[in-house]
Design an enzyme around this catalytic site. Structure first.
Site, mmCIF file in Angstrom:
data_model
loop_
_atom_site.group_PDB
_atom_site.id
_atom_site.type_symbol
_atom_site.label_atom_id
_atom_site.label_comp_id
_atom_site.label_asym_id
_atom_site.label_seq_id
_atom_site.Cartn_x
_atom_site.Cartn_y
_atom_site.Cartn_z
ATOM 1 N N ILE A 124 0.661 -1.236 -0.053
ATOM 2 C CA ILE A 124 -0.006 -0.070 0.113
ATOM 3 C C ILE A 124 0.980 1.200 -0.073
ATOM 4 C CG2 ILE A 124 -2.186 1.337 1.040
ATOM 5 C CD1 ILE A 124 -2.556 -1.537 2.272
ATOM 6 N N ASP B 170 -9.006 -2.630 9.982
ATOM 7 C CA ASP B 170 -10.249 -3.314 10.554
ATOM 8 C C ASP B 170 -10.102 -4.384 11.390
ATOM 9 O OD1 ASP B 170 -9.952 -5.186 8.617
ATOM 10 O OD2 ASP B 170 -11.954 -5.007 7.696
ATOM 11 N N GLY C 55 -7.746 -19.454 14.837
ATOM 12 C CA GLY C 55 -8.511 -17.998 15.466
ATOM 13 C C GLY C 55 -8.906 -17.447 14.445
ATOM 14 N N TYR D 61 -1.173 -10.198 15.189
ATOM 15 C CA TYR D 61 -1.035 -9.211 14.208
ATOM 16 C C TYR D 61 -2.050 -7.922 14.589
ATOM 17 C CZ TYR D 61 -2.220 -6.058 9.933
ATOM 18 O OH TYR D 61 -2.648 -5.176 9.272
ATOM 19 N N ARG E 35 -14.269 -11.381 3.629
ATOM 20 C CA ARG E 35 -13.489 -10.298 3.597
ATOM 21 C C ARG E 35 -14.201 -8.966 2.911
ATOM 22 N NH1 ARG E 35 -12.002 -12.881 7.271
ATOM 23 N NH2 ARG E 35 -10.130 -13.658 7.729
HETATM 24 P P1 NAD Z 1 3.460 -4.945 3.301
HETATM 25 O O1 NAD Z 1 3.726 -5.971 4.045
HETATM 26 O O2 NAD Z 1 3.311 -5.072 1.763
HETATM 27 O O3 NAD Z 1 4.543 -3.740 3.421
HETATM 28 C C1 NAD Z 1 5.111 -3.332 4.662
HETATM 29 C C2 NAD Z 1 6.422 -2.517 4.418
HETATM 30 O O4 NAD Z 1 6.979 -2.041 5.541
HETATM 31 C C3 NAD Z 1 7.540 -3.179 3.351
HETATM 32 O O5 NAD Z 1 8.207 -2.560 2.599
HETATM 33 C C4 NAD Z 1 8.657 -3.405 4.754
HETATM 34 O O6 NAD Z 1 9.911 -3.850 4.328
HETATM 35 C C5 NAD Z 1 8.320 -2.457 5.421
HETATM 36 N N1 NAD Z 1 8.787 -2.592 6.900
HETATM 37 C C6 NAD Z 1 8.450 -3.704 7.895
HETATM 38 N N2 NAD Z 1 8.844 -3.620 9.083
HETATM 39 C C7 NAD Z 1 9.792 -2.259 8.811
HETATM 40 C C8 NAD Z 1 10.522 -1.723 9.791
HETATM 41 N N3 NAD Z 1 10.643 -2.040 11.269
HETATM 42 N N4 NAD Z 1 10.946 -0.460 9.616
HETATM 43 C C9 NAD Z 1 10.671 0.008 8.426
HETATM 44 N N5 NAD Z 1 10.177 -0.561 7.484
HETATM 45 C C10 NAD Z 1 9.513 -1.611 7.645
HETATM 46 O O7 NAD Z 1 2.239 -4.256 3.992
HETATM 47 P P2 NAD Z 1 0.856 -3.373 3.288
HETATM 48 O O8 NAD Z 1 -0.027 -4.455 3.131
HETATM 49 O O9 NAD Z 1 1.374 -2.612 2.484
HETATM 50 O O10 NAD Z 1 0.214 -2.660 4.635
HETATM 51 C C11 NAD Z 1 0.792 -1.354 4.930
HETATM 52 C C12 NAD Z 1 0.122 -0.982 6.348
HETATM 53 O O11 NAD Z 1 -1.389 -0.995 5.882
HETATM 54 C C13 NAD Z 1 0.263 -1.769 7.289
HETATM 55 O O12 NAD Z 1 0.438 -0.890 8.379
HETATM 56 C C14 NAD Z 1 -0.916 -2.662 7.433
HETATM 57 O O13 NAD Z 1 -1.231 -3.008 8.784
HETATM 58 C C15 NAD Z 1 -1.935 -1.587 6.918
HETATM 59 N N6 NAD Z 1 -3.016 -2.265 6.325
HETATM 60 C C16 NAD Z 1 -2.901 -3.095 5.336
HETATM 61 C C17 NAD Z 1 -4.134 -3.954 4.767
HETATM 62 C C18 NAD Z 1 -4.299 -4.695 3.498
HETATM 63 O O14 NAD Z 1 -5.076 -5.201 3.208
HETATM 64 N N7 NAD Z 1 -3.028 -5.093 3.197
HETATM 65 C C19 NAD Z 1 -5.416 -3.256 5.017
HETATM 66 C C20 NAD Z 1 -5.686 -2.210 6.210
HETATM 67 C C21 NAD Z 1 -4.183 -1.740 6.787
HETATM 68 P P1 TYD Z 2 -5.118 -12.628 3.758
HETATM 69 O O1 TYD Z 2 -5.010 -11.947 2.378
HETATM 70 O O2 TYD Z 2 -3.999 -13.010 4.547
HETATM 71 O O3 TYD Z 2 -5.630 -11.219 4.689
HETATM 72 P P2 TYD Z 2 -6.285 -11.112 6.063
HETATM 73 O O4 TYD Z 2 -6.108 -12.322 6.891
HETATM 74 O O5 TYD Z 2 -5.633 -10.038 6.685
HETATM 75 O O6 TYD Z 2 -7.797 -11.013 5.847
HETATM 76 O O7 TYD Z 2 -6.493 -13.466 3.872
HETATM 77 C C1 TYD Z 2 -7.700 -13.172 3.290
HETATM 78 C C2 TYD Z 2 -8.591 -14.326 3.843
HETATM 79 O O8 TYD Z 2 -8.181 -15.487 2.666
HETATM 80 C C3 TYD Z 2 -8.306 -15.086 4.825
HETATM 81 O O9 TYD Z 2 -9.664 -15.236 5.343
HETATM 82 C C4 TYD Z 2 -7.545 -16.241 5.096
HETATM 83 C C5 TYD Z 2 -7.733 -16.578 3.477
HETATM 84 N N1 TYD Z 2 -6.576 -17.332 3.049
HETATM 85 C C6 TYD Z 2 -6.868 -18.730 2.246
HETATM 86 O O10 TYD Z 2 -7.819 -19.193 2.449
HETATM 87 N N2 TYD Z 2 -5.988 -19.318 1.706
HETATM 88 C C7 TYD Z 2 -4.677 -18.679 1.617
HETATM 89 O O11 TYD Z 2 -3.337 -19.119 1.093
HETATM 90 C C8 TYD Z 2 -4.341 -17.273 2.383
HETATM 91 C C9 TYD Z 2 -3.050 -16.437 2.217
HETATM 92 C C10 TYD Z 2 -5.556 -16.646 2.855
#
Ligand code: NAD
Ligand code: TYD
Length: 339
Positions: free
Chosen positions: A12, A126, A278, A153, A217
């Site tokens: 993101i 969320d 969980g 997490y 989701r």
């Molecule tokens: P991601 O795992 O793709 O990216 C995380 C980035 O943070 C990576 O580039 C990693 O190198 C960097 N990072 C990790 N530890 C670090 C540290 N100690 N110091 C500096 N950099 C560090 O994650 P994402 O999916 O892009 O999520 C970004 C943020 O958005 C997170 O805080 C996550 O909790 C939040 N978020 C994600 C989702 C989603 O669907 N992916 C939804 C809601 C909120």
């Molecule tokens: P994920 O992308 O890990 O996001 P989050 O757990 O943060 O919602 O998983 C999305 C949903 O998909 C979650 O209900 C777990 C499920 N899932 C599978 O069924 N198989 C998989 O290999 C993965 C990675 C996730």
């Protein structure tokens, strides 16, 4: 304006950087990222060509390094994306989640206090609200829903949220928090549901669905999340939490079947595997506060977004093939080998 984006080499954060560079060419963007397994500098290769973009490889927990960067760059706003973000990894090994997600957030906010009450935005999730039952579609997460976390997490993210709000109340730090639903789109690391299923389907590998696949989701195209964060940072009320989501609930199994259809692959690739410990049943966001107060509405429908995402993965195979052929193989074997 100088904006410091942490975690900008991840999913993101990188999308947010490209959004800012496109919309505010006069702003300077400073990216701080540790480049963990989830961070990828090649994602930022176009940003690195820009005069108004600078990258620092640093850990947000490293107070000395972070203070140095603040001193040098003097940011007016900090948007904290940096985090350990994968629930399954947090179940296997929680420690780094507590360190980065909680203590790292604290270091950044201390720097914001020290260097002139810098505006701080915490990108949360969320998942801090726990889950909702599958048989109560009327229930949605609002900003008043109690925090009730399920995984290491989500517990670490909830702790960071509360700390951010505490820094607002106690020290008057100008803070906001956003809690968004599941994102999808370009540069999504292949350990997560949608890119994992695309990468496996392309390789005719089994598609591992946890449990019965009925977990729900609420999916949002990543660009819509970026627009929401930008609005909150520029127009949001300090000390407030904003939920972000697009009323787009899908069962996991339906997402996987849709990916099979998009890629013209047989559903026989689907393999039901042992459930996540969980495992949250359902997430669903009520975004009415951000819509009402800031005029945010999601612009990309799921049908359009998923097509764009599948197309992106097909036209950027080198980006994810390099990942899935590297260290990721060991992760995959450990996580799915005997599942
Ligand atoms: P991601 O795992 O793709 O990216 C995380 C980035 O943070 C990576 O580039 C990693 O190198 C960097 N990072 C990790 N530890 C670090 C540290 N100690 N110091 C500096 N950099 C560090 O994650 P994402 O999916 O892009 O999520 C970004 C943020 O958005 C997170 O805080 C996550 O909790 C939040 N978020 C994600 C989702 C989603 O669907 N992916 C939804 C809601 C909120
Ligand atoms: P994920 O992308 O890990 O996001 P989050 O757990 O943060 O919602 O998983 C999305 C949903 O998909 C979650 O209900 C777990 C499920 N899932 C599978 O069924 N198989 C998989 O290999 C993965 C990675 C996730």
């Amino acid at each position: 304006m100088t904006i410091l984006v942490t975690g900008g080499a991840g999913f993101i954060g990188s999308n947010f950087i490209y959004f800012l560079l496109g919309r505010y060419p006069q702003d300077k963007i400073v990216c701080v990222d540790k480049l963990t397994y989830a961070g990828n500098l090649s994602t930022l290769k176009d940003a690195l060509k820009r005069q108004n973009f600078v990258f620092y490889k640093a850990d947000i927990c490293d107070r000395g390094e972070i203070y140095k960067i603040f001193q040098k760059e003097n940011p007016e706003a900090v948007i904290n994306f940096a985090a350990e973000s994968h629930v399954d990894r947090s179940i296997a090994d929680p420690e780094v989640f507590l360190r980065t997600n909680i203590l790292g957030t604290q270091v950044l906010m201390d720097a914001c206090r020290l260097y002139g009450r810098v505006r701080f935005h915490q990108v949360s999730t969320d998942e801090v609200y726990g889950d909702l039952p599958l048989d109560r579609p009327d229930l949605l997460f609002t900003e008043e829903t109690p925090i009730r976390t399920s995984s290491p997490y989500s517990a670490s993210k909830a702790a960071a949220d509360l700390l951010a709000l505490a820094y607002y109340r106690t020290y008057g730090l100008p803070v906001t928090v956003s809690r968004c639903s599941n994102n999808y789109g370009p540069y999504h690391f292949p350990e997560k549901l949608i890119p994992l299923m695309i990468a496996n389907a392309v390789a005719d590998m089994p598609l591992p669905v946890y449990g019965t696949g009925e977990n729900v989701r609420d999916w949002l195209y990543v660009e819509d999340h970026c627009k929401a964060i930008d609005l909150i940072v520029r127009k949001g009320k300090l000390g407030e939490v904003y939920n972000v989501g697009g009323h787009n609930e899908r069962r996991n199994i339906d997402i996987v079947k849709l990916i099979c259809r998009e890629l013209d692959k047989p559903e026989s690739l689907i393999k039901f595997v042992a459930d996540r410990k969980g495992h949250d049943l359902r997430y669903a966001i009520d975004p009415s506060k951000i819509s009402r107060e800031l005029g945010w509405v999601p612009e990309t429908s799921f049908e359009t977004g998923i097509r764009k995402t599948v197309d992106w993965y097909m036209t950027h195979r080198e980006w994810w093939e390099e990942i899935v052929n590297g260290e990721y193989r060991n992760y995959y074997e450990k996580m799915y080998g005997n599942r």
